[in-house]
Design a protein around this motif. Structure first.
Motif, PDB file in Angstrom:
ATOM      1  N   TRP A  31       0.845  -1.194   0.000  1.00 45.07           N
ATOM      2  CA  TRP A  31       0.000   0.000   0.000  1.00 45.07           C
ATOM      3  C   TRP A  31       0.881   1.245   0.000  1.00 45.07           C
ATOM      4  O   TRP A  31       1.928   1.277   0.645  1.00 45.07           O
ATOM      5  CB  TRP A  31      -0.896   0.027   1.242  1.00 45.07           C
ATOM      6  CG  TRP A  31      -2.002  -0.989   1.224  1.00 45.07           C
ATOM      7  CD1 TRP A  31      -2.029  -2.178   1.880  1.00 45.07           C
ATOM      8  CD2 TRP A  31      -3.240  -0.896   0.515  1.00 45.07           C
ATOM      9  NE1 TRP A  31      -3.203  -2.842   1.627  1.00 45.07           N
ATOM     10  CE2 TRP A  31      -3.978  -2.074   0.790  1.00 45.07           C
ATOM     11  CE3 TRP A  31      -3.814   0.073  -0.320  1.00 45.07           C
ATOM     12  CZ2 TRP A  31      -5.240  -2.310   0.269  1.00 45.07           C
ATOM     13  CZ3 TRP A  31      -5.071  -0.163  -0.852  1.00 45.07           C
ATOM     14  CH2 TRP A  31      -5.776  -1.336  -0.562  1.00 45.07           C
ATOM     15  N   GLN A  67      -8.129   2.262  -0.328  1.00 39.43           N
ATOM     16  CA  GLN A  67      -8.776   2.219   0.975  1.00 39.43           C
ATOM     17  C   GLN A  67      -8.440   3.510   1.716  1.00 39.43           C
ATOM     18  O   GLN A  67      -7.446   4.171   1.421  1.00 39.43           O
ATOM     19  CB  GLN A  67      -8.255   1.055   1.827  1.00 39.43           C
ATOM     20  CG  GLN A  67      -8.553  -0.323   1.340  1.00 39.43           C
ATOM     21  CD  GLN A  67      -8.027  -1.387   2.306  1.00 39.43           C
ATOM     22  OE1 GLN A  67      -7.459  -1.067   3.357  1.00 39.43           O
ATOM     23  NE2 GLN A  67      -8.202  -2.650   1.941  1.00 39.43           N
ATOM     24  N   GLY A  71      -8.530   1.668   6.677  1.00 38.58           N
ATOM     25  CA  GLY A  71      -8.875   0.362   6.142  1.00 38.58           C
ATOM     26  C   GLY A  71     -10.253   0.217   5.533  1.00 38.58           C
ATOM     27  O   GLY A  71     -10.656  -0.890   5.172  1.00 38.58           O
ATOM     28  N   LYS A  73     -12.760   0.329   2.536  1.00 37.60           N
ATOM     29  CA  LYS A  73     -12.646   0.277   1.078  1.00 37.60           C
ATOM     30  C   LYS A  73     -13.287   1.506   0.443  1.00 37.60           C
ATOM     31  O   LYS A  73     -14.302   2.012   0.919  1.00 37.60           O
ATOM     32  CB  LYS A  73     -13.293  -0.997   0.539  1.00 37.60           C
ATOM     33  CG  LYS A  73     -12.551  -2.260   0.965  1.00 37.60           C
ATOM     34  CD  LYS A  73     -13.176  -3.504   0.370  1.00 37.60           C
ATOM     35  CE  LYS A  73     -12.386  -4.756   0.768  1.00 37.60           C
ATOM     36  NZ  LYS A  73     -12.967  -5.981   0.198  1.00 37.60           N
ATOM     37  N   VAL A 137       1.090 -14.958   6.732  1.00 42.00           N
ATOM     38  CA  VAL A 137       1.541 -13.625   7.165  1.00 42.00           C
ATOM     39  C   VAL A 137       3.049 -13.489   6.951  1.00 42.00           C
ATOM     40  O   VAL A 137       3.816 -14.389   7.297  1.00 42.00           O
ATOM     41  CB  VAL A 137       1.179 -13.396   8.647  1.00 42.00           C
ATOM     42  CG1 VAL A 137       1.600 -12.000   9.097  1.00 42.00           C
ATOM     43  CG2 VAL A 137      -0.321 -13.605   8.863  1.00 42.00           C
ATOM     44  N   LEU A 174      -9.287 -10.752   4.015  1.00 44.56           N
ATOM     45  CA  LEU A 174      -9.074  -9.726   5.025  1.00 44.56           C
ATOM     46  C   LEU A 174      -7.834  -8.907   4.690  1.00 44.56           C
ATOM     47  O   LEU A 174      -7.833  -7.675   4.816  1.00 44.56           O
ATOM     48  CB  LEU A 174      -8.918 -10.377   6.411  1.00 44.56           C
ATOM     49  CG  LEU A 174      -8.664  -9.432   7.585  1.00 44.56           C
ATOM     50  CD1 LEU A 174      -9.885  -8.541   7.812  1.00 44.56           C
ATOM     51  CD2 LEU A 174      -8.340 -10.226   8.850  1.00 44.56           C
ATOM     52  N   ASN A 175      -6.776  -9.582   4.262  1.00 45.89           N
ATOM     53  CA  ASN A 175      -5.531  -8.919   3.844  1.00 45.89           C
ATOM     54  C   ASN A 175      -4.963  -9.611   2.621  1.00 45.89           C
ATOM     55  O   ASN A 175      -5.027 -10.838   2.501  1.00 45.89           O
ATOM     56  CB  ASN A 175      -4.480  -8.956   4.956  1.00 45.89           C
ATOM     57  CG  ASN A 175      -4.835  -8.113   6.153  1.00 45.89           C
ATOM     58  OD1 ASN A 175      -5.344  -8.617   7.147  1.00 45.89           O
ATOM     59  ND2 ASN A 175      -4.565  -6.821   6.069  1.00 45.89           N
ATOM     60  N   TYR A 176      -4.411  -8.810   1.735  1.00 47.26           N
ATOM     61  CA  TYR A 176      -3.760  -9.344   0.544  1.00 47.26           C
ATOM     62  C   TYR A 176      -2.869  -8.230   0.006  1.00 47.26           C
ATOM     63  O   TYR A 176      -3.240  -7.483  -0.883  1.00 47.26           O
ATOM     64  CB  TYR A 176      -4.810  -9.762  -0.482  1.00 47.26           C
ATOM     65  CG  TYR A 176      -4.306 -10.423  -1.754  1.00 47.26           C
ATOM     66  CD1 TYR A 176      -2.941 -10.551  -2.022  1.00 47.26           C
ATOM     67  CD2 TYR A 176      -5.195 -10.934  -2.700  1.00 47.26           C
ATOM     68  CE1 TYR A 176      -2.487 -11.143  -3.187  1.00 47.26           C
ATOM     69  CE2 TYR A 176      -4.757 -11.536  -3.868  1.00 47.26           C
ATOM     70  CZ  TYR A 176      -3.406 -11.636  -4.107  1.00 47.26           C
ATOM     71  OH  TYR A 176      -2.965 -12.226  -5.275  1.00 47.26           O
ATOM     72  N   ASP A 177      -1.689  -8.099   0.581  1.00 47.90           N
ATOM     73  CA  ASP A 177      -0.744  -7.079   0.125  1.00 47.90           C
ATOM     74  C   ASP A 177       0.673  -7.477   0.519  1.00 47.90           C
ATOM     75  O   ASP A 177       0.875  -8.335   1.387  1.00 47.90           O
ATOM     76  CB  ASP A 177      -1.098  -5.704   0.692  1.00 47.90           C
ATOM     77  CG  ASP A 177      -0.956  -5.612   2.201  1.00 47.90           C
ATOM     78  OD1 ASP A 177       0.173  -5.459   2.677  1.00 47.90           O
ATOM     79  OD2 ASP A 177      -1.974  -5.700   2.913  1.00 47.90           O
ATOM     80  N   TYR A 180       1.777  -6.862   4.545  1.00 44.54           N
ATOM     81  CA  TYR A 180       1.267  -7.771   5.580  1.00 44.54           C
ATOM     82  C   TYR A 180       1.401  -9.231   5.176  1.00 44.54           C
ATOM     83  O   TYR A 180       1.803 -10.076   5.964  1.00 44.54           O
ATOM     84  CB  TYR A 180      -0.204  -7.445   5.879  1.00 44.54           C
ATOM     85  CG  TYR A 180      -0.861  -8.427   6.828  1.00 44.54           C
ATOM     86  CD1 TYR A 180      -0.780  -8.250   8.200  1.00 44.54           C
ATOM     87  CD2 TYR A 180      -1.567  -9.540   6.343  1.00 44.54           C
ATOM     88  CE1 TYR A 180      -1.369  -9.156   9.072  1.00 44.54           C
ATOM     89  CE2 TYR A 180      -2.160 -10.448   7.204  1.00 44.54           C
ATOM     90  CZ  TYR A 180      -2.059 -10.254   8.569  1.00 44.54           C
ATOM     91  OH  TYR A 180      -2.641 -11.157   9.430  1.00 44.54           O
TER      92      TYR A 180
END
Length: 398
Positions: A31, A67, A71, A73, A137, A174-177, A180
């Protein structure tokens, strides 16, 4: 006619295969939040972001997500966007909002092709969705595979273990970057269960640059007060865990006062990379060995745990090229650990230091690197060098 139909079918299949192959190559960046929201609004333009982070964002993203920094969207904020596209980025103007102001946004891009594949890790599948979900993670993966994943990946790819891109599944994430990692929570799925996923990361190109070897600090695990001075690989591994490789390429020994072992006048029982170094008192004419320390040259994989970026602070135009640890710590205090485990040196042309033919005054993890022009054979100058350090794993966990 049949031939034409067969050719058409073949073309469609080839097109589908090409599309599927391209889809597999997509990856998501970290991000980015370059500008804070102002009285005018918020602007996260691709051109501005690439100007500062050009190695971390591809030149032609195929998709963009946004976002708020908290957080939420972008589609749930009720802001109207003046610009919102992968090719341009995001612009939100307060003057175009109805009854509200723009939020502070961050953006993430989806890239494809060489950007994803140039310096890429293997696939990792640490978790499965039998509990709360599937959590791959980055911090967990780096603690398990410290030498295989860079500290700050520039992109991440996610697939099911059967090979289907995550974006093709019906799961929500929940997270995809790349910052993280990846998280899929069972309770958030319609089926109440996530697929089982695997991830791989794209690292900065320098993470994949191989210098072929690196050097440790000068280490001393013994003194000659009893039978002699024995600096065996086995003993060094026990005395300095995580600071010594198990399969050194070569070994250097010197007295603790800095005199090369070859010039001390002592004779050695052993001096090789297989056993280590041993000097026995009773074998010496004076019945006493000097106090020795050794430095090991290790394979490049030993250097890959908690590794810094490459640094090039000096040029060899005057006395030589000095990339000393003290200077690095002064100029980059937050990026360099106080006691590195190993050091690598490479000419800026990409040639590993030990293959350049230069003579080095200093090349160890205790002091850094120094090449002096006056010490080079044939009156030539040193090449221009860059160095990077391997730090204790705890340094990367901070």
């Amino acid at each position: 006619m049949l031939v034409l139909q067969s050719f058409a079918v073949w073309c469609l299949l080839a097109s589908d295969l090409q599309f599927f192959a391209t889809a597999l190559e997509t990856c998501k960046t970290a991000w980015f939040d370059e500008r804070n929201v102002s009285s005018n609004g918020d602007s996260e333009l691709l051109s501005d972001l690439r100007r500062k982070h050009w190695t971390k964002i591809c030149s032609n993203p195929v998709d963009m997500e946004a976002q708020t920094v908290s957080g939420v969207k972008s589609q749930h904020t009720r802001n109207t966007f003046h610009t919102y596209s992968a090719s341009e980025g995001l612009v939100c103007l307060n003057s175009e909002q109805k009854g509200r102001q723009c939020y502070d946004y961050k953006v993430m891009f989806t890239c494809t092709g060489q950007f994803c594949s140039e310096c890429r890790t293997r696939w990792f599948d640490h978790d499965d969705p039998t509990g709360n979900g599937d959590f791959e993670v980055l911090s967990d993966l780096r603690s398990i595979y410290p030498r295989e994943i860079c500290p700050q990946p520039i992109a991440i790819e996610v697939q099911t273990i059967s090979g289907e891109p995550a974006s093709y599944t019906s799961d929500t994430f929940l997270n995809y970057d790349a910052t993280y990692g990846f998280a899929c929570v069972n309770a958030e799925q319609r089926s109440k269960s996530c697929e089982d996923y695997k991830v791989r990361f794209t690292c900065p190109n320098e993470f994949c640059q191989v210098s072929e070897q690196c050097r440790t600090q000068w280490l001393s695990s013994d003194d000659p007060s009893e039978e002699g001075d024995v600096e065996s690989i086995f003993q060094l591994l026990n005395t300095f865990p995580d600071q010594v490789c198990v399969n050194p390429i070569s070994i250097e020994a010197r007295s603790t006062s800095g005199i090369s072992a070859e010039h001390t006048g002592d004779t050695y029982l052993s001096y090789d990379a297989t056993f280590g170094f041993a000097c026995i008192n009773e074998k010496q004419s004076g019945k006493q060995c000097k106090d020795y320390e050794v430095m090991l040259t290790c394979p490049s994989d030993f250097c890959q745990g908690c590794r810094t970026r490459w640094f090039n602070m000096d040029k060899p135009t005057q006395r030589g090229d000095y990339e000393t640890l003290l200077k690095l710590q002064m100029l980059h205090p937050s990026q360099v650990c106080s006691k590195p485990v190993a050091i690598e040196a490479m000419a800026v042309s990409g040639v590993p230091a030990h293959k350049t033919g230069d003579v080095f005054q200093i090349y160890d993890a205790s002091l850094g690197f120094a090449c002096v022009n006056a010490e080079q054979p044939g009156g030539k100058h040193c090449q221009d060098y860059k160095v990077r350090l391997t730090c204790p794993l705890s340094f990367c966990a901070m």
